[in-house]
Structures are given as structure tokens and as C-alpha cells.
Design a protein around this motif. Structure first.
Motif, mmCIF file in Angstrom:
data_model
loop_
_atom_site.group_PDB
_atom_site.id
_atom_site.type_symbol
_atom_site.label_atom_id
_atom_site.label_comp_id
_atom_site.label_asym_id
_atom_site.label_seq_id
_atom_site.Cartn_x
_atom_site.Cartn_y
_atom_site.Cartn_z
ATOM 1 N N VAL A 94 0.835 -1.201 0.000
ATOM 2 C CA VAL A 94 0.000 0.000 0.000
ATOM 3 C C VAL A 94 0.873 1.254 0.000
ATOM 4 N N PRO A 95 0.649 2.185 -0.933
ATOM 5 C CA PRO A 95 1.409 3.435 -0.901
ATOM 6 C C PRO A 95 1.034 4.265 0.321
ATOM 7 N N ALA A 96 1.848 5.263 0.619
ATOM 8 C CA ALA A 96 1.510 6.188 1.695
ATOM 9 C C ALA A 96 0.184 6.864 1.368
ATOM 10 N N VAL A 97 -0.693 6.945 2.341
ATOM 11 C CA VAL A 97 -2.022 7.523 2.117
ATOM 12 C C VAL A 97 -1.910 9.050 2.090
ATOM 13 N N ARG A 98 -2.280 9.630 0.949
ATOM 14 C CA ARG A 98 -2.298 11.085 0.818
ATOM 15 C C ARG A 98 -3.706 11.607 1.062
ATOM 16 N N PRO A 99 -3.844 12.893 1.385
ATOM 17 C CA PRO A 99 -5.186 13.471 1.526
ATOM 18 C C PRO A 99 -5.973 13.357 0.229
ATOM 19 N N VAL A 100 -7.289 13.323 0.346
ATOM 20 C CA VAL A 100 -8.152 13.213 -0.837
ATOM 21 C C VAL A 100 -7.876 14.350 -1.808
ATOM 22 N N ALA A 101 -7.662 15.555 -1.294
ATOM 23 C CA ALA A 101 -7.419 16.722 -2.145
ATOM 24 C C ALA A 101 -6.135 16.583 -2.955
ATOM 25 N N GLU A 102 -5.240 15.703 -2.523
ATOM 26 C CA GLU A 102 -3.983 15.499 -3.238
ATOM 27 C C GLU A 102 -3.988 14.201 -4.044
ATOM 28 N N GLY A 103 -5.185 13.671 -4.273
ATOM 29 C CA GLY A 103 -5.302 12.464 -5.087
ATOM 30 C C GLY A 103 -5.349 11.169 -4.321
ATOM 31 N N GLY A 104 -5.433 11.250 -3.003
ATOM 32 C CA GLY A 104 -5.512 10.043 -2.195
ATOM 33 C C GLY A 104 -6.893 9.425 -2.246
ATOM 34 N N PRO A 105 -7.052 8.214 -1.719
ATOM 35 C CA PRO A 105 -8.350 7.536 -1.760
ATOM 36 C C PRO A 105 -9.346 8.171 -0.800
ATOM 37 N N ASP A 106 -10.616 8.180 -1.202
ATOM 38 C CA ASP A 106 -11.650 8.634 -0.267
ATOM 39 C C ASP A 106 -12.347 7.459 0.400
ATOM 40 N N ALA A 107 -12.015 6.226 -0.005
ATOM 41 C CA ALA A 107 -12.554 5.034 0.639
ATOM 42 C C ALA A 107 -11.541 3.900 0.512
ATOM 43 N N ALA A 108 -11.551 3.018 1.509
ATOM 44 C CA ALA A 108 -10.680 1.844 1.480
ATOM 45 C C ALA A 108 -11.445 0.648 2.019
ATOM 46 N N VAL A 109 -11.055 -0.526 1.542
ATOM 47 C CA VAL A 109 -11.690 -1.776 1.952
ATOM 48 C C VAL A 109 -10.587 -2.770 2.302
ATOM 49 N N ALA A 110 -10.585 -3.232 3.549
ATOM 50 C CA ALA A 110 -9.609 -4.226 3.983
ATOM 51 C C ALA A 110 -10.235 -5.616 3.903
ATOM 52 N N ILE A 111 -9.460 -6.578 3.421
ATOM 53 C CA ILE A 111 -9.961 -7.944 3.215
ATOM 54 C C ILE A 111 -8.988 -8.953 3.825
ATOM 55 N N ASP A 112 -9.536 -9.880 4.592
ATOM 56 C CA ASP A 112 -8.809 -11.056 5.061
ATOM 57 C C ASP A 112 -9.828 -12.189 5.156
ATOM 58 N N VAL A 113 -10.056 -12.839 4.026
ATOM 59 C CA VAL A 113 -11.138 -13.817 3.898
ATOM 60 C C VAL A 113 -10.996 -14.955 4.897
ATOM 61 N N LEU A 114 -9.774 -15.485 5.044
ATOM 62 C CA LEU A 114 -9.499 -16.601 5.953
ATOM 63 C C LEU A 114 -8.612 -16.117 7.105
ATOM 64 N N ARG A 115 -9.152 -15.459 8.192
ATOM 65 C CA ARG A 115 -10.580 -15.422 8.407
ATOM 66 C C ARG A 115 -11.024 -14.133 9.073
ATOM 67 N N ALA A 116 -10.090 -13.182 9.241
ATOM 68 C CA ALA A 116 -10.347 -12.035 10.122
ATOM 69 C C ALA A 116 -11.560 -11.212 9.724
ATOM 70 N N THR A 117 -11.659 -10.816 8.440
ATOM 71 C CA THR A 117 -12.773 -9.933 8.094
ATOM 72 C C THR A 117 -14.105 -10.686 8.044
ATOM 73 N N THR A 118 -14.055 -11.999 7.833
ATOM 74 C CA THR A 118 -15.278 -12.793 7.960
ATOM 75 C C THR A 118 -15.709 -12.848 9.419
ATOM 76 N N THR A 119 -14.754 -13.025 10.322
ATOM 77 C CA THR A 119 -15.053 -13.057 11.754
ATOM 78 C C THR A 119 -15.553 -11.704 12.244
ATOM 79 N N ILE A 120 -14.961 -10.620 11.753
ATOM 80 C CA ILE A 120 -15.407 -9.275 12.133
ATOM 81 C C ILE A 120 -16.864 -9.068 11.730
#
Length: 251
Positions: free
Chosen positions: A12-38
Motif C-alpha cells: 500500500v502506498p503512503a495515504v495522501r489526503p483526498v485533495a492530493e489524489g488520495g483515496p476517499d474510501a478503502a476496503v480491507a480484506i482477510d477472507v481466511l478469516r479475520a474480516t469474515t469473523t469481524i
């Protein structure tokens, strides 16, 4: 909406502010099994999940919380941390156990991915069971630049996380039918994840079992029920959302 995918937190690149082209949303995934457990924890009534990459930080935060309203969930190498009430199985987070509790969680890989995008304005977690619900939330929020982050395994590529990333991208593409809401892939990794989902969408559990981490879990014992739960596409309507740094709740 432009969606980019990164295989691991290390990518993952360093997160920049949205005004500087950074993401306005992010999605973390760990199928086996953390995000399923969450997702299942919150569905079954947990007050919140508080995620930590470091066990010492988890212990300090949990100690400051009332004992009757906390649970510690820890996993290293696919196994529960000694002395913790929970490991990393979505089947263990029953309503009777987690209802009204805050779960202080640390896993081998998933909690590091959350930390990598903690500064993004809208941070969600996804798994195969809630992939359409997550896509709906992204569209409803008007997200323009989305980073999906897989957890991998100790810095290496993870097949099952890429499968789920492609599943989210596919759902968003199918849902984004209104004018000016089209979905594009922001990097080749996102396009490859989408192709992977198209290949395995009818047999997601087979893909999870074939993946190296799936094979690792099989070697640790009987995880058949966990595999079935983690592969149950669109079985959950919940979207875990960061409400303060490291804290995931339903909003």
C-alpha cells in the motif's frame, strides 16, 4: 469510481489526503478469516471490534475496558493465542458470547491491512459473505477513489483475498448503473482480481481450499465449517465501518 487493489499491507502506498489524489474510501480484506469473523461478530451483536497489529497494545487497551464487556481475540499462525477467549473463527462469535461486548482483535495478517489504510476517510472491511453490501455502501457514499487491500500471508500474495477483491469489484460494477457512477480498475492487480473472481465465482470454496492459506488451515485440523462460512457469498448484509481509529462498528 476507480478501484485499485493491493495484495498486502506492505504494497500500500503512503495515504495522501483526498485533495492530493488520495483515496476517499478503502476496503480491507482477510477472507481466511479475520474480516469474515469481524462481520459475523457485529452481525451477532458485538458492540465493536477494536483491531491491533501488536498484542502488547491490545492487552493495554483491553485492560482499560470493563472485564464483563470485553473479549480478546488473537490468532498467530492460524491458531488461537494462548489465554485468549477467541481465536479467528467466524463460528465462535455466537450471539450468546459476543452480544454487547467489545472484541479486542489481533491476527497474523488482517489487522495489519486495517492499520495501513486507517487514515482513509471511509474504511470498511469486506469478505465474500458481505461483498455486495460493501459495494452498495461504496456507491451510496459516492466514493471516487477506492483502495482495496488484501492481507496476504506474512507479506506474500494471497489467492483468497484477491478472489474477494474481485468479488467486490464485480458487485460494484453490476450495481453502478446510474449515470456517472461507472466503475474502472485503477491498476492491473484490480483487473487480475476481477478475472480471478470470474473464473471461480461458481466455486468459491474450492478456491479457498486450494489457496496456500487454505491448505495451511487444512493442515491444522478440521476447518470445514469455517471454509463453508467464509465462502458463503452474499450471506451477510452488514458492513463493518471504522468509526474511530482501529474501531469497527455498524453505522
Amino acid at each position: 469510481m476507480q478501484i485499485s487493489y493491493f495484495h498486502t499491507s506492505e504494497a500500500v502506498p503512503a495515504v495522501r489526503p483526498v485533495a492530493e489524489g488520495g483515496p476517499d474510501a478503502a476496503v480491507a480484506i482477510d477472507v481466511l478469516r479475520a474480516t469474515t469473523t469481524i462481520a459475523w461478530s457485529l452481525r451477532n451483536g458485538a458492540e465493536a471490534i477494536q483491531a491491533f497489529a501488536d498484542l502488547a497494545e491490545l492487552e493495554a487497551a483491553a485492560a482499560a475496558w470493563p472485564a464483563e464487556r470485553r473479549l480478546r481475540a488473537g490468532e498467530r499462525g492460524g491458531k488461537r493465542v494462548d489465554g485468549y477467549e477467541l481465536g479467528n473463527s467466524p463460528l465462535a462469535v455466537t450471539p450468546e458470547l459476543v452480544g454487547g461486548k467489545r472484541i479486542f482483535m489481533s491476527t497474523t495478517n488482517g489487522t495489519r491491512s486495517l492499520a495501513a489504510v486507517r487514515a482513509v476517510p471511509l474504511l470498511l472491511t469486506a469478505c465474500l459473505p458481505n461483498r455486495t453490501a460493501v459495494a452498495q455502501r461504496l456507491i451510496a457514499a459516492g466514493a471516487q477513489r477506492v483502495w482495496i487491500v488484501g492481507s496476504g500471508w506474512e507479506g506474500d500474495y494471497s489467492l483468497e483475498d484477491s478472489l474477494a477483491a474481485g468479488a467486490v469489484i464485480s458487485a460494484a460494477t453490476e450495481l453502478a448503473v446510474a449515470p456517472h457512477v461507472g466503475v474502472t480498475t485503477g491498476n492491473d492487480e484490480a483487473l487480475a482480481a476481477l478475472a480471478l473472481w470470474q473464473q471461480w465465482r461458481h466455486e468459491p470454496e474450492t478456491c479457498l481450499r486450494a489457496a496456500s492459506h487454505g491448505q495451511r488451515l487444512i493442515g491444522l485440523g478440521d476447518h470445514d465449517a469455517d471454509f463453508a462460512c467464509c465462502a458463503a457469498v452474499d450471506s451477510l448484509p452488514v458492513v463493518p465501518t471504522q468509526t474511530s481509529p482501529g474501531v469497527l462498528q455498524l453505522v
